[in-house]
Design an enzyme around this catalytic site. Structure first.
Site, mmCIF file in Angstrom:
data_model
loop_
_atom_site.group_PDB
_atom_site.id
_atom_site.type_symbol
_atom_site.label_atom_id
_atom_site.label_comp_id
_atom_site.label_asym_id
_atom_site.label_seq_id
_atom_site.Cartn_x
_atom_site.Cartn_y
_atom_site.Cartn_z
ATOM 1 N N HIS A 19 13.463 -2.011 -2.268
ATOM 2 C CA HIS A 19 12.856 -2.030 -3.605
ATOM 3 C C HIS A 19 13.736 -2.859 -4.540
ATOM 4 O O HIS A 19 14.966 -2.706 -4.537
ATOM 5 C CB HIS A 19 12.712 -0.594 -4.119
ATOM 6 N N ARG A 43 0.852 -1.184 0.000
ATOM 7 C CA ARG A 43 0.000 0.000 0.000
ATOM 8 C C ARG A 43 0.892 1.241 0.000
ATOM 9 O O ARG A 43 1.979 1.226 0.574
ATOM 10 C CB ARG A 43 -0.870 0.046 1.254
ATOM 11 N N ILE A 44 0.388 2.297 -0.634
ATOM 12 C CA ILE A 44 1.126 3.561 -0.595
ATOM 13 C C ILE A 44 0.695 4.294 0.671
ATOM 14 O O ILE A 44 -0.512 4.432 0.939
ATOM 15 C CB ILE A 44 0.851 4.390 -1.868
ATOM 16 N N LEU A 45 1.655 4.707 1.466
ATOM 17 C CA LEU A 45 1.343 5.353 2.741
ATOM 18 C C LEU A 45 0.950 6.819 2.501
ATOM 19 O O LEU A 45 1.509 7.486 1.627
ATOM 20 C CB LEU A 45 2.557 5.298 3.659
HETATM 21 C C1 GRF Z 1 10.529 -7.827 -2.363
HETATM 22 O O1 GRF Z 1 10.943 -8.125 -3.665
HETATM 23 C C2 GRF Z 1 10.689 -6.361 -2.090
HETATM 24 O O2 GRF Z 1 11.757 -5.782 -2.774
HETATM 25 C C3 GRF Z 1 9.401 -5.781 -2.614
HETATM 26 O O3 GRF Z 1 8.428 -6.747 -2.299
HETATM 27 C C4 GRF Z 1 9.030 -8.031 -2.192
HETATM 28 C C5 GRF Z 1 8.695 -8.550 -0.839
HETATM 29 O O4 GRF Z 1 9.111 -9.883 -0.646
HETATM 30 N N1 GRF Z 1 9.166 -4.477 -2.037
HETATM 31 P P1 GRF Z 1 8.992 -10.573 0.773
HETATM 32 O O5 GRF Z 1 7.530 -10.462 1.193
HETATM 33 O O6 GRF Z 1 9.896 -9.834 1.711
HETATM 34 O O7 GRF Z 1 9.409 -11.988 0.566
#
Ligand code: GRF
Length: 200
Positions: free
Chosen positions: A114, A96-98
């Site tokens: 990310h 979700r976008i905060l």
């Molecule tokens: C990861 O690839 C992260 O970079 C992105 O969402 C994914 C989350 O994976 N924001 P997990 O739930 O930590 O396994």
């Protein structure tokens, strides 16, 4: 907070929770001087919740559908974080976008991981975007969260090669391995004071 105090972390999740696991493991092994005090999920079926239970970490589910509007939902989210006493909010696959209000309530104390080398490929499907652009190197970034989407100041990055036969799955797996290394590192950089909280 005194230098010897452990950093208290709230981790916000929506799904699998592999980054949560890497953070919890690093706290337990002493790699980072921190404790996970709360796992907060917007999805009652998130595997991350099971991981929290297995580690006896307090977890809470707050689903958007149970609130009248986004503003009320975000107040509930931020109240839960504040009640946990967390010093740092770690977004780990939180889908979700905060709101600006949430971000400013914890100004400078929210970080995110990310799966791209930001500022390239922000937003959804970063690995797909990387493949579509034909980049030869990709990776992941841990950054402070500001009001934009994946735009805040970068704390740490790691790169991986993109192979000619890569699929979204194979590239994502290679990047994820690095996420599990740099996310705990970023938290320790904050816990140790090597990186200052960001006051944007
Ligand atoms: C990861 O690839 C992260 O970079 C992105 O969402 C994914 C989350 O994976 N924001 P997990 O739930 O930590 O396994």
């Amino acid at each position: 907070m005194f230098a010897t105090d452990k950093l208290k972390i709230a981790v916000l999740v929506s799904g699998r929770g592999s980054n949560l696991q890497s953070i919890v493991d690093a706290c337990r092994s002493g790699e980072i001087n921190a404790d996970t005090v709360l796992v907060l999920s917007d999805n009652s079926k998130a595997k991350a919740l099971e991981r929290a239970r297995n580690q006896s970490i307090k977890s809470k589910v707050l689903q958007r559908k149970n609130y009248d509007d986004v503003a009320t939902y975000d107040v509930a989210l931020s109240d839960a974080v504040e009640e946990s006493g967390a010093d740092l909010v770690c977004l780990a696959g939180f889908m979700r976008i905060l709101s600006k209000k949430f971000i400013h309530r914890f100004d400078g104390n929210i970080i995110n991981v990310h799966p791209s080398l930001l500022p390239s490929f922000p937003g959804l499907a970063a690995q797909r975007q990387a493949l579509d652009h034909g980049v030869k190197v990709s990776g992941c970034t841990v950054h402070f969260v500001d009001e934009g989407v994946d735009t805040g100041p970068i704390i740490i990055q790691s790169c991986v090669p993109v192979m000619p036969r890569d699929t979204v799955e194979s590239l994502s797996a290679r990047i994820l391995e690095q996420e599990h290394i740099i996310y705990p590192k970023a938290i320790q950089m904050i816990a140790s004071g090597e990186v200052k909280r960001w006051l944007g």
